[in-house]
Enzyme design. Sequence first.
Site, mmCIF file in Angstrom:
data_model
loop_
_atom_site.group_PDB
_atom_site.id
_atom_site.type_symbol
_atom_site.label_atom_id
_atom_site.label_comp_id
_atom_site.label_asym_id
_atom_site.label_seq_id
_atom_site.Cartn_x
_atom_site.Cartn_y
_atom_site.Cartn_z
ATOM 1 N N ASP A 1 7.925 15.091 6.379
ATOM 2 C CA ASP A 1 9.317 15.278 6.820
ATOM 3 C C ASP A 1 9.712 14.387 8.000
ATOM 4 O O ASP A 1 10.884 14.278 8.316
ATOM 5 C CB ASP A 1 9.540 16.730 7.269
ATOM 6 N N GLN B 1 6.619 -12.343 -3.421
ATOM 7 C CA GLN B 1 7.995 -12.576 -2.946
ATOM 8 C C GLN B 1 9.012 -11.764 -3.733
ATOM 9 O O GLN B 1 10.178 -11.708 -3.372
ATOM 10 C CB GLN B 1 8.359 -14.060 -3.078
#
Length: 746
Positions: free
Chosen positions: A154, A655
């Site tokens: 969380d 990439q």
Amino acid sequence: MTKRRLAILTSGGDAPGMNAAVRSVVRTALERGAQVFAIYEGYQGMVDGGDRIREMNWDSVGGILSLGGTIIGTARSDDFRTREGRRIAARNLIEREIDSLVVIGGDGSLTGADVFRQEWPSLLQELVERVEISAAAAERHANLFIVGLVGSIDNDMHGTSMTIGADTALHRITEAIDAIASTAASHQRAFVVKVMGRNCGYLALMAALATGAEWVLIPENPPPWDNWEDKMAADLQRGRKAGRRDSIVVMAEGARDKYGNVIGSSYVQKFLEEKLGEEVRTTVLGHVQRGGAPSAFDRNLGTEMGYLAAETVLAAHPEDEPQMIAMRGNRITTAPLMKCVEQTRAIAAAIDEHAYERALDLRGASFKETLRTLRTLLRSLPHPPAPGQKQLRLAVMNCGAPAPGMNTAVRAAVRLGLDRGHVMLGIANGFKGLIEDQNQEMDWMSVSGWASKGGSGLGTSREIPSGRDFYAIARTIEKHNIQGLLMIGGFSGYQSCHQLFLERENYPAFNIPIICLPASINNNLPGSDLSIGADTALNTIVEAVDKVKQAAVAQRRCYIVEVMGRKCGYLALMSGLASGAERVYLHEEGIRLHELVDDVEQLRLGFKLGKRLGLMIRNEDAHEVYSTNVLCAIFEAESNGLFEVRQTILGHVQQGGDPSPFDRIQATRFAARCIEFLIEQAQQPEPAGAFIGLEAGGIALHSLEEIPKMVDKDNQRPKQQWWLDLRPIAKLMSQPMPSGQMNNEQ
Ligand code: ATP
């Protein structure tokens, strides 16, 4: 002298990255000469004792970096909540002469550790009185030393900018929402997606920002209107009219209205169905958010935090305040444990009291800033310019190799610029496009869907202008009356912008604000700890290496994996740390023949001791002569038949791919600040040129003039690289055994 004995446990909900922390605590403590125990099944295991408390050695934590959850188990324990349970737990520790504890869990688990620490002397006294332990043993371990690590998906702990597991959860959520968005767009459908977070809207907020969702509901910031439902439906309808095909509402499980009434996902779904007159679907993401392989970030966070936790607990003095390991300003540090827990509880209390401003203040500046940016981006249509407002013409371009997150940054810049009433121009193909006058006006919908798309929608090039190019650029700028330029890209973009800046005296057209936003997988740009795209590339590498490792289960094999980065070793070192590589080769360090001899020795030793897999990661430009091929040949020739060697050159996959949540979030934050900069500076007689970045956890700007001072031009990287400090940790973790034992073996 007897060895210090330390135990580690994981407690509360599991979180990806806990295993990296366990591995790191165990190996660091062993390296420092301590004996280490793992307590299985959290505090319950400490109460149960027996074989739930087991001694760990170097290899007990081998091969666990890539595993989700926690290999030592976690539980919630009612027994440990009672004093009797804690007395039994204390006896179990004393019987094993353990007096130091590293606890990984949420605020409940860390509170439990502190209660235990405070009661420790009285618990021991009781045990002595009950003749369950000896007075001498009680005296030997008069104090309990504790250190806390926060494992929580969380990201709800005050005092640390990230908790272990939150980044991975965000990966799971963005993957799911991206998938939902494509089906939603196909059917022109609205979706309600519920994510975890009872008192903390971090996951919902960041997921909405990362995926380009349309509405978000979080506990700390309920909609301020009484009829928020109508507003939400109207916003979604407007978005559709403007051309959006998907409508997504992200909500945290603790979402509430301003009166504190919890908002259910089925309520939102029904309301939207009635108002929009169409089918609305709900997806409750549930436990998938906790599961799966940890992200590269969580592996490295767990490793770095575990290292400091072990160091801190072993160096602690009885009078010291207990510490929690925290991340602040992109560095790992300590913070007072109970103060952080108290502040975390104060946020929950503020939400319960409907004091939402206070709750947001306690969450911190960057949470609030993200919320502000998100609010603007979520708007389905731009604001019209204010009456009498000067409308600027601002240009955006990409330069250098494509980096995942470039599109996200362009989208944010275009929308935020339009929202402020300005005209946004997109330059195609970097400086080549500026020279050849390739540009177009961008409208709100022209960047729709770009938040999650990899590559460069504008097109990019490595062109660096020189000579007559400057005339052409000046002409383009004048022709289109460009009054500000945002360059989103890598080293060649920085160099080009610096050139324009230096040529101001010769070309008055260049006297406009210019700002560079770091986007390169290499992470080799000045003034920023991290550039956009590097996190995605790192995850791509780590996932690929996980697969390579799995493919090798049957053989004794050493892989040499070559990764990108040019002369910057960031990707090599960080992927090595995240995948447990034996060795990384960086251009910054070079490669020496005598080191290769040592590396072969280490490998041979490892395989002799039963290792089945070796992993070396080599930065593509680490050395001119000792190429990946040459390293393979040397290792193979020297393996004495103990192992075989294979090479993997990962190449351009690094990439590509859709940007990671971090890259999307950071791209958006940077773009928001860049647009502000261009607007501010366009009012100045001598507008500044700057580059933006992340420094000490916050956004920082430097003048373009500082580029020569800050970069190593020959090697195209910053002179100072913070991540090089992580080398000792990487080295320690990847040894085949504690260094003290190595000499005996060799
Ligand atoms: P999560 O964020 O996943 O809920 P957490 O650590 O906050 O993690 P809790 O259920 O609150 O989870 O706590 C885990 C365990 O820690 C409890 O089951 C209990 O054994 C112990 N614990 C929590 N609070 C205390 C306390 N005040 N005193 C003693 N033990 C505690």
